[in-house]
Design a protein around this motif. Structure first.
Motif, PDB file in Angstrom:
ATOM      1  N   UNK A   7       0.807  -1.072   0.090  1.00 29.99           N
ATOM      2  CA  UNK A   7      -0.135   0.122   0.166  1.00 29.99           C
ATOM      3  C   UNK A   7       0.938   0.884   0.113  1.00 29.99           C
ATOM      4  N   UNK A   8       0.635   1.984  -1.169  1.00 31.21           N
ATOM      5  CA  UNK A   8       0.781   3.338  -0.951  1.00 31.21           C
ATOM      6  C   UNK A   8       0.059   4.849  -0.533  1.00 31.21           C
ATOM      7  N   UNK A   9       0.628   5.353   0.453  1.00 33.64           N
ATOM      8  CA  UNK A   9      -0.551   6.034   0.948  1.00 33.64           C
ATOM      9  C   UNK A   9       0.163   7.887   0.770  1.00 33.64           C
ATOM     10  N   UNK A  10      -0.554   8.204  -0.432  1.00 33.37           N
ATOM     11  CA  UNK A  10       0.302   9.495  -0.577  1.00 33.37           C
ATOM     12  C   UNK A  10      -0.424  10.883   0.116  1.00 33.37           C
ATOM     13  N   UNK A  11      -0.152  11.978   1.145  1.00 35.94           N
ATOM     14  CA  UNK A  11      -0.427  12.648   1.713  1.00 35.94           C
ATOM     15  C   UNK A  11      -0.451  12.335   3.438  1.00 35.94           C
ATOM     16  N   UNK A  12       0.107  13.219   4.422  1.00 31.04           N
ATOM     17  CA  UNK A  12       0.366  13.290   5.612  1.00 31.04           C
ATOM     18  C   UNK A  12      -1.008  13.203   6.883  1.00 31.04           C
ATOM     19  N   UNK A  13      -2.035  13.943   5.900  1.00 32.68           N
ATOM     20  CA  UNK A  13      -3.023  14.620   6.467  1.00 32.68           C
ATOM     21  C   UNK A  13      -3.915  13.385   7.652  1.00 32.68           C
ATOM     22  N   UNK A 129      13.183   8.087  -7.293  1.00 30.59           N
ATOM     23  CA  UNK A 129      13.051   7.154  -7.040  1.00 30.59           C
ATOM     24  C   UNK A 129      11.322   6.971  -6.772  1.00 30.59           C
ATOM     25  N   UNK A 130      11.289   5.496  -8.012  1.00 30.14           N
ATOM     26  CA  UNK A 130      10.105   4.851  -8.792  1.00 30.14           C
ATOM     27  C   UNK A 130       8.840   3.765  -6.690  1.00 30.14           C
ATOM     28  N   UNK A 131       7.893   3.980  -6.972  1.00 29.13           N
ATOM     29  CA  UNK A 131       6.857   3.087  -6.326  1.00 29.13           C
ATOM     30  C   UNK A 131       6.005   2.490  -6.693  1.00 29.13           C
ATOM     31  N   UNK A 132       6.118   1.169  -6.465  1.00 31.97           N
ATOM     32  CA  UNK A 132       4.600   0.944  -6.988  1.00 31.97           C
ATOM     33  C   UNK A 132       3.711  -0.164  -5.730  1.00 31.97           C
ATOM     34  N   UNK A 133       2.556  -0.580  -5.932  1.00 26.48           N
ATOM     35  CA  UNK A 133       2.236  -0.861  -4.939  1.00 26.48           C
ATOM     36  C   UNK A 133       0.582  -1.718  -5.240  1.00 26.48           C
ATOM     37  N   UNK A 134      -0.344  -2.388  -4.104  1.00 26.36           N
ATOM     38  CA  UNK A 134      -0.807  -3.005  -5.090  1.00 26.36           C
ATOM     39  C   UNK A 134      -1.917  -1.994  -4.958  1.00 26.36           C
ATOM     40  N   UNK A 135      -2.350  -1.666  -3.915  1.00 29.04           N
ATOM     41  CA  UNK A 135      -2.971  -0.130  -3.683  1.00 29.04           C
ATOM     42  C   UNK A 135      -2.651   0.881  -3.906  1.00 29.04           C
ATOM     43  N   UNK A 136      -3.086   2.359  -3.435  1.00 30.69           N
ATOM     44  CA  UNK A 136      -2.866   3.186  -4.100  1.00 30.69           C
ATOM     45  C   UNK A 136      -3.647   4.166  -3.339  1.00 30.69           C
TER      46      UNK A 136
END
Length: 478
Positions: A7-13, A129-136
């Motif tokens: 899992x990748x999460x964008x934003x730390x609010x 740097x590149x990142x990938x995940x099953x869900x974003x």
């Protein structure tokens, strides 16, 4: 080579922190990306809920001091804004101690600071740097809508993102542009601190998303405190740093001088620079296109918090996190987004608290219900604490027969501490409790929440038809 995660999460609010921590706690490999390290905690901690409520707390002390003058106390002077903001920032620091990148890393969560952008449908680039995940999950939040009129670039304007840091001195006069929750809360707070305040509102009443009678009650309280309100009005231009030209009812124009102006005309979803087009994520009218499961047009990408564009509450983000986590683990019985399980509060005095389904929504779905309006006029606690103007409106399901079940479907309250008082009603709604539970409950006297029981009492007294009274009389004599 891509760095792979579950899992990748964008934003730390609120949404991003909740999502990443919940997933990390249960063992999912998570990457949290935040563009600016100082913004961990999001709008709520840095520019919204926490600083505004701390400011309101201080302003309330001033208001109570003035109210005590009728009993012999003396209250003079205005607030020292520098000291007020020291308090505000100090309270933020207490929370920031466990909402920062280093703290999260110590908890074992992987955190990358930098701007995230999609380079294709499954790949995100940060700091080359590149990142990938099953869900974003996109939890990039929202920002204040800007006021785009002639001269705005030269005017002394603030938003909630700049107010608590850039305003150094209490303004003698504050112009508040917008009559929604942020505008109302800050207008009252600064008036109590000592500023002369004028609200310019495009609508015909404040808090237009709430019940009309509640807007009327709130405005009367504002007027008692000396807040000036201009309805059906909008700022059309600025002259220099400290003068606004206001168009009223599309007819007459009025010039208003101010030391500072707060722009509170709504919020927009933050999507710039994300490269959503490269990820096949559609955007319409400035909002990310999502379905009822918070999923974007890219099947592996979801939204949470303000990024959904549904509403702008930090606890709304919490609601989204719970929905997403449940659906990730139970994909065959997915939970849809609904407004029925949401509540919100405007933290003015009096507060306005709303939860569950509205009358309009219930009528649209042809739900058989009845509205209950409960005045605080004769409530003992409202009498002792002087808020007899308060009002509670509930929507309850109709009984099929006199011993049948009646449940709460939604409602609103305006009163001091209304946000706290409605919580048991909201719980009753979510649990589908029979209103008899509140009827039979023995409340400590004279707690303010007894008003909730008084409202539900009318359901039972309405059952007392002449026939039933005769039956009860017979049983008693028997």
């Amino acid at each position: 080579m891509k760095n792979k995660y579950d899992l990748i999460v964008i934003g730390a609010g609120s949404g991003g922190l909740g999502m990443s921590l919940a997933a990390h706690t249960i063992g999912i490999k998570v990457l949290l990306i935040e563009e600016n390290a100082s913004n961990v905690g999001g709008d709520c901690l840095n520019f919204g809920c926490i600083p505004s409520k701390a400011l309101i707390h201080v302003a309330r002390q001033f208001a109570y001091g003035r109210q005590a003058e009728v009993f012999g106390a003396k209250m003079e002077g205005k607030a020292d804004l520098e000291k007020v903001m020291e308090y505000v920032h100090g309270q933020q620091a207490v929370i920031r101690a466990h909402e920062n990148a280093d703290y999260l890393r110590k908890k074992g969560l992987e955190v990358v600071i930098g701007r995230a952008r999609f380079i294709d449908e499954e790949t995100i680039a940060v700091n080359e740097t590149d990142y990938t995940a099953r869900r974003i999950v996109l939890a990039t939040g929202s920002k204040p809508r800007q006021l785009d009129v002639k001269g705005s670039g030269d005017a002394n304007l603030y938003t909630n993102e700049t107010l608590f840091f850039d305003l150094k001195k209490l303004p003698d006069s504050l112009l508040v542009i917008g009559g929604g929750p942020i505008g109302c809360e800050m207008a009252q707070a600064f008036r109590r601190l000592g500023s002369e305040v004028t609200i310019v509102d495009r609508g015909d009443r404040l808090s237009s998303k709430e019940l009309p009678e509640f807007s009327e009650i709130l405005e009367k309280q504002f007027e008692k405190e000396g807040i000036k309100i201009l309805h059906k009005a909008e700022v059309v231009s600025f002259s220099g740093a400290n003068e606004a030209e206001v168009l009223i009812e599309k007819k007459s124009k009025k010039k208003i001088s101010f030391d500072a102006a707060l722009v509170a005309i709504g919020r927009v979803v933050t999507i710039e620079g994300l490269g959503l087009d490269k990820a096949a994520i559609e955007v319409e009218k400035g909002k990310i296109v999502i379905d009822e499961y918070l999923q974007t047009t890219n099947s592996r990408v979801y939204t949470a918090g303000d990024s959904t564009g549904l509403y702008y509450f930090s606890h709304g983000a919490e609601k989204h996190v719970r929905q997403l986590m449940r659906n990730f683990f139970v994909p065959f019985f997915k939970k849809k987004h609904t407004f029925e399980t949401l509540s919100w509060v405007t933290f003015t005095e009096p507060e306005i608290a709303t939860f569950g389904r509205s009358e309009k929504d219930l009528k649209k779905d042809s739900v058989d219900f009845e509205p209950i309006t409960q005045s605080f006029e004769d409530d003992d606690r409202a009498i002792t604490d002087d808020y007899r103007y308060g009002k509670l409106v509930l929507y309850v399901s109709k009984k099929k027969w006199f011993l049948g079940k009646s449940t709460i479907l939604g409602g609103s309250m305006i009163a001091p501490h209304a946000g706290e008082l409605v919580q048991e009603l909201f719980t009753a709604q979510l649990a589908k409790l029979n209103t008899n539970v509140l009827f039979n409950k023995v409340y400590a006297y004279p707690v303010a929440s007894r008003i909730n029981q008084k409202a539900t009492n009318s359901i039972r007294t309405g059952d007392l038809t002449p026939f039933l009274k005769n039956v009860l009389g017979f049983l008693y004599r028997l």
